[in-house]
Motif scaffolding. Sequence first.
Motif, PDB file in Angstrom:
ATOM      1  N   THR A 595       0.824  -1.204   0.000  1.00 32.68           N
ATOM      2  CA  THR A 595       0.000   0.000   0.000  1.00 32.68           C
ATOM      3  C   THR A 595       0.856   1.251   0.000  1.00 32.68           C
ATOM      4  O   THR A 595       2.073   1.204   0.250  1.00 32.68           O
ATOM      5  CB  THR A 595      -0.924  -0.013   1.239  1.00 32.68           C
ATOM      6  N   GLU A 647       5.789   8.436 -14.034  1.00 38.07           N
ATOM      7  CA  GLU A 647       5.742   7.060 -13.533  1.00 38.07           C
ATOM      8  C   GLU A 647       7.156   6.581 -13.219  1.00 38.07           C
ATOM      9  O   GLU A 647       8.102   6.898 -13.950  1.00 38.07           O
ATOM     10  CB  GLU A 647       5.107   6.120 -14.556  1.00 38.07           C
ATOM     11  N   ILE A 675      -2.232  13.200  -7.062  1.00 35.68           N
ATOM     12  CA  ILE A 675      -2.739  11.843  -6.837  1.00 35.68           C
ATOM     13  C   ILE A 675      -1.609  10.850  -7.082  1.00 35.68           C
ATOM     14  O   ILE A 675      -0.997  10.839  -8.154  1.00 35.68           O
ATOM     15  CB  ILE A 675      -3.920  11.520  -7.770  1.00 35.68           C
ATOM     16  N   GLN A 677      -0.881   6.833  -7.413  1.00 37.00           N
ATOM     17  CA  GLN A 677      -1.609   5.598  -7.698  1.00 37.00           C
ATOM     18  C   GLN A 677      -0.632   4.544  -8.199  1.00 37.00           C
ATOM     19  O   GLN A 677       0.195   4.801  -9.065  1.00 37.00           O
ATOM     20  CB  GLN A 677      -2.700   5.834  -8.754  1.00 37.00           C
ATOM     21  N   TYR A 679       0.194   1.013 -10.198  1.00 42.21           N
ATOM     22  CA  TYR A 679      -0.310   0.250 -11.336  1.00 42.21           C
ATOM     23  C   TYR A 679       0.554  -0.993 -11.515  1.00 42.21           C
ATOM     24  O   TYR A 679       1.743  -0.985 -11.172  1.00 42.21           O
ATOM     25  CB  TYR A 679      -0.253   1.072 -12.631  1.00 42.21           C
ATOM     26  N   LYS A 685      -4.902  -0.770 -12.359  1.00 36.48           N
ATOM     27  CA  LYS A 685      -4.730  -0.084 -11.079  1.00 36.48           C
ATOM     28  C   LYS A 685      -4.537  -1.100  -9.964  1.00 36.48           C
ATOM     29  O   LYS A 685      -5.152  -2.167  -9.953  1.00 36.48           O
ATOM     30  CB  LYS A 685      -5.951   0.784 -10.763  1.00 36.48           C
ATOM     31  N   GLU A 688      -5.589   1.370  -3.480  1.00 34.85           N
ATOM     32  CA  GLU A 688      -6.297   2.630  -3.430  1.00 34.85           C
ATOM     33  C   GLU A 688      -5.322   3.792  -3.659  1.00 34.85           C
ATOM     34  O   GLU A 688      -4.169   3.738  -3.238  1.00 34.85           O
ATOM     35  CB  GLU A 688      -6.986   2.808  -2.081  1.00 34.85           C
ATOM     36  N   PRO A 689      -5.765   4.871  -4.315  1.00 31.16           N
ATOM     37  CA  PRO A 689      -4.885   6.024  -4.526  1.00 31.16           C
ATOM     38  C   PRO A 689      -4.701   6.825  -3.239  1.00 31.16           C
ATOM     39  O   PRO A 689      -5.502   6.732  -2.306  1.00 31.16           O
ATOM     40  CB  PRO A 689      -5.634   6.830  -5.579  1.00 31.16           C
ATOM     41  N   LYS A 691      -4.298  10.801  -2.163  1.00 33.22           N
ATOM     42  CA  LYS A 691      -4.440  12.169  -2.660  1.00 33.22           C
ATOM     43  C   LYS A 691      -3.940  13.147  -1.592  1.00 33.22           C
ATOM     44  O   LYS A 691      -4.209  12.953  -0.401  1.00 33.22           O
ATOM     45  CB  LYS A 691      -5.897  12.470  -2.994  1.00 33.22           C
TER      46      LYS A 691
END
Length: 797
Positions: A595, A647, A675, A677, A679, A685, A688-689, A691
């Motif tokens: 996470t 990325e 944000i 995130q 991948y 995805k 959870e993102p 923010k």
Amino acid sequence: MAEAADFQGMHPSPARRWLRRTGALLAGAPLLAGLVQLPATSVQAVGRTSAPAASGSSTVAVSVDSLTPAIPTDGDTLTVSGTVTNNSKQAVTDAQVDLRVGPELTTRSGIEDAAKRTGYQEGADGRAVGGKYVEKFAKLSPGVSERFSISVPVDELDLGGDGVYQFAVSLFGKTAAQQWNQPLGIQRTFLPWQTDEADTRTKTTVLWPLVSTTHMTAQTGANESQTRVFRDNDLAAELAPGGRLQQLLALGKDLDVTWVVDPDLLASAAAMAEGYRVQNENGTTTAGTRADQELARKWLAELQDAVADNEVVALPFADPDLASLAHNGTNVTGSLTHLREATDVADDTVESILHVTPSTDFAWPVDGAVDPSIVKVATSAGADKLIARSDSLEETDGLTYTPSAARPIGGGTTAVVADARLSTAFRGDMTKASASTLAVQGFLAQSLALNLQTDKQRSIVVAPQRMLSAPQARALAEAVKALQEGGWSQFQDLTSTATGKPDPGATTKVRAASAYPAALRKQELRQPAFQQIAATQDKLDKFKVILSNKSRVVTPFGRAMNREMSTSWRGRGAEATEYRDGVERYLDSLADQVTLIEKSATKLSGRSATIPVTVQNNLVQGVDKLVLRLTSTSPRRLKIGGYTYEEQPVTVSGGHSQTVKFTTSAEANGQAEVIAQMYTEDGQKYGEPVKFDVKVTEFTATVMLVIGGGFLLLVLAGFRMYQQRKRAAAREAEDGGPGAADGTADGPENPEGPGDRPTEESGTGPRADDPEQPSDPAPDTPAESPDPSGTGERVDR
């Protein structure tokens, strides 16, 4: 199923049939003569006793608990034991227990009909052996049971030729309301009678199933061996002395049978033997005991010895419910893939644990009930032999005998059709000795009647229910052992039966789906169950992409999803749902171990800076093939890596975290949402993102203006100082000559004293190297403060 005796009522040998009928007539002649000589009063008495028999013949319950030997031969003594229980509210007096030999039953359906009859029927229940082969009770009190045991030489039974004879135990007596001798109770069974070995013996295949319910979960330990976690400890109870599986093994190892095993049961026992844990209701786990581990080791060792020289048929892993899959799962993506996987792993599982090579080309639907869709699903996973049952392929062409088991049903598939009467003989409660005894005698009677139908040798299969209870297994084992000692049957393994020559007259047509038993359909897994399995598989596919050691997760979850389709869930819908939910929850919890760490608001106070984002991996294994993307929702105010987003690949060892830094550039003052995130490499995805806000306090144009203005002020100040020094030097030259220009004179040095301090009017201001005075002006820009720049997380510059 049609059978010869139902139509012909004869045995293969005409001479034998003539002798038997002649003997019966001769034996009946004295009885007829005696009836002719009876006085009228005796005839009237017979009429009076026959009338109340219909209403009173169930007053006393007669139980036959033991009949040995099950297949008597010449010279044997038959012993019948049991109990009689007065079920009425009045005493029974002058009670007598008799053994009765009824007529020969020449058809398989006749045997069924005799077993279903209740109450005594004059003539149909044969004659009493009588003489000293009786047991008498002066009084049977209401609700009281009394035991009896009668032994009689077989020669006293006056049995005729080979065949099945109705045999009964009856009780005659008197009641207070009816003071005459009358039938008050009867229990029928059968005597298979085979004096010599049959000229043609039936090849009989008996399936001995080792199948259990689902025990293992998807959860495993964090250690290298991945200790398995069990949903309960029921398997230990089944393997313990007296347990169901322990008794199945102990009984089966002495029989000529084909072992049919679920590889999941073997895998569960092997996991238990290596050390396991059991789930508790509060979510914790408890280690299994060493004693239970030893039970599993011992059971597996004994099973290896038992199957060493016998045929072993391996079902697909976890015994998937083929009918449920065919009726409710084929429209759900991936369902057939799970069936193929279950078939593929069966061979290796059995061979690695039992050290034998099993046959894996058999499919066994529940109760052998088939329809075209079930056949299609079963063969889609590679099976080319289907264990069906004769009540699913009923004979429609008027066959006068039970045909051999093998039937070609098209598409290169062979249906191995088990005999329904023999296969269902041990259903129901076999805990009572009477039920077990009747089942054994009925099984043997049906087997002998089948053999006597024709001189043609046939192959027959007995496929009992796959989850035999211990009492059911004991009854079946007793019957099989007696059959092995009988003279009309010989053992044959399932593969040989399946590859035997089919009977050209036997039906090969599978009944339509509409004929599938409604009772079985009600127990099936529904479509939502397969949809949930598909959803779990989708989550697993996304999760496994990032794992460095995929097998630690893919294997236990793959086998857990096989278990979710197990036949053992029939009639246990709530438990099946709970198991599927548990597997999905555990997968979610593992995926959540990888996470992003939450971030607070961030300040950006320069032209450019880096923003750190941390990925936490709480799994025991590393993750890779993961991409972290940081996106600015306001690229006109804040850019990431010069663009809207950037990325970066992520690789994190097990139990560690990694911080990834992204370069940002400010374009305008204000607040921008960012944000983060994760991948997978294929663009899906993951997780959870996160923010967070970035507050931009300075941007490029302002900074350049401040720097440019400061530089210009420095240049102007320097030029002014230069002009002032130049003018001062010129004046000194005019007043003191050349020497004054550098501050020297011909006379002695005149030190500076009070009243001689230069003034602004004299043109001599402060020098550039003079020490700074308290009154000097402050710098144009303040020094950088080491204190934090307000609330929020400060980025690296």
